[in-house]
Design an enzyme around this catalytic site. Sequence first.
Site, PDB file in Angstrom:
ATOM      1  CE1 TYR A   1      -4.518   0.771   0.534  1.00  0.00           C
ATOM      2  CE2 TYR A   1      -3.417   2.803   1.110  1.00  0.00           C
ATOM      3  CZ  TYR A   1      -4.558   2.128   0.743  1.00  0.00           C
ATOM      4  OH  TYR A   1      -5.728   2.811   0.586  1.00  0.00           O
TER       5      TYR A   1
ATOM      6  CE1 TYR B   1      -4.136   0.994 -13.279  1.00  0.00           C
ATOM      7  CE2 TYR B   1      -4.078  -0.237 -11.222  1.00  0.00           C
ATOM      8  CZ  TYR B   1      -4.622  -0.024 -12.476  1.00  0.00           C
ATOM      9  OH  TYR B   1      -5.628  -0.846 -12.918  1.00  0.00           O
TER      10      TYR B   1
END
Lengths: 393, 155
Positions: A289, A337
């Site tokens: 993460y 992304y």
Amino acid sequence: MPDRTLRGQAAIVGVADAASADGTLAGTVRRLQGQMIAEALDDAGLALGDVDGLFVNDSPGWAPSLELAEYLGIAPRCTDSTQTGGSSFEVHVEHAAAAIAAGLCDVAVTVYAATPRSDRARGGGYRSGQTVGATATAEWELPYGLRMPLGAYALAAARHMHAFGTTSEQLARVAVDARRWAAMNPRARLREPITVDDVLASPLQASPLRTLDCCLVTDGAGAVVLTSADRARDLRRPPVFVLGAGTCHTHAMISQMPDLTVTGATVSGAQAFAMAGLGPTDVDVVQLYDSFTITVALLLEDLGFCPKGEGGPFVAEGVLGPGGSLPANTTGGGLAYTHPGQFGIFLLVEAVRQLRGEGGDRQVEGAEVALAHGSGGVLSAMATVVLGTEATR
Amino acid sequence: MKEATRFEPPESVAGAPFWAATRDRRFVLPWCVACGRPHWFPRDLCPHCLATELEWREASGRGRVYSVSVMAKAANPAMAGREPYAVALVDLAEGVRMMTNVVGIAPDEVTVGAPVTVTWERLGDGRHLPLFRPSTAPGTMDSPAPPGASSRSNA
């Protein structure tokens, strides 16, 4: 230590995710959730009628799994609305694997969709529908004007720098390597290469974190389908087995985090590795993460990829990028992304694709073991999933 | 700094005695009668032993910066005009940690480990919000004060 009865009992058999280079997606959150479930089921060779376990963390109303099941017209016999923010989906995989192993369900789905970028363009603002209730956060933190969640991570970064001498230059390399992966991902929002100097020259947001230390705000959606190991082998794609999983949450408010340099990943990671019978050196590709650059440094330390306090020098060597010794966040991650608010579903989807050899230009050759680690809240809720191919089961 | 527009915190049942004391600029902490330990944030049971008998004691008002971040932009409209400002976690001498702002110093000069002392900002409803400022030399106004007088001098 946990026993290993859950190891390899369940497998991820279908995945889907949606994101776009301009950061927006068409459709409502509900429609995106439905599309992701349909795509992930089709990926597996299953149909909606096969789904008897529903795992979902968020909803406009009070009961996420009830409301989504009703919307989809299904009647699951296993239900889970666990909400731990961005790590919810890793927690759901853990819970689903246990439920499947115990016979509570056969086919489980976890799903996510959010459209904060489109909401903002419509004048809604991110999560603008939420009002501040009389919570502990409102009483003891909000008056001080900490930008959230950015400011919480900035406090962690400042403490890490004080304790271990970590530098902004070192952390910047996380963002640089994310872009190098994103350059190979046509759906990534930010594909232009950047340098450490670019990161350091970007505007200071909450010291010591700058704009390019921070994740994106985009629309995005995804889903993951799990079933038993036996059933998985009859389906459309090679199964990706859940070898280990672990969870630990340590606080909700950043002011209650016991030590800003140590996360619950020390617990969740140790449990996941013990269950899998594996360790950090066995992992071929990691999906960590990356809400902020500091998050990655903390997770690398707490999961055991480097000693505590050495996350800065570790990432500064460029090990996380293409060709590095620990390929990380091969989509470009939340930094490059997509990041609709809760990135955890995308970590799982990419880990599965890497283990199936579907990574295209960004495929990590020979990847057999992948680790996906979600972080929810403000370094609050940690969840680790170790995944492996048939050869590792 | 603009002073009139702080986000005014809601008042929980457990936090009410704290806020009441701030009307007199008194800084108090909740302590457990059973296990003898303080806690923060205020709860209506002890998070260390789950006992429910608590008492409020005058706090030293002194602590050290555990971590600090300077907000380059305001977090919400109530803070607009104050930026840049320092948000800190302060470890109090009593052993609990709280979020606060450090004021009375350039925000980017606030350092981890720096000794700080409570000061107060008046809220619109007569309560006061505890903030912290750099401590001055020992033996002056930051010396430990007798109970009941610890924070009155720090208006």
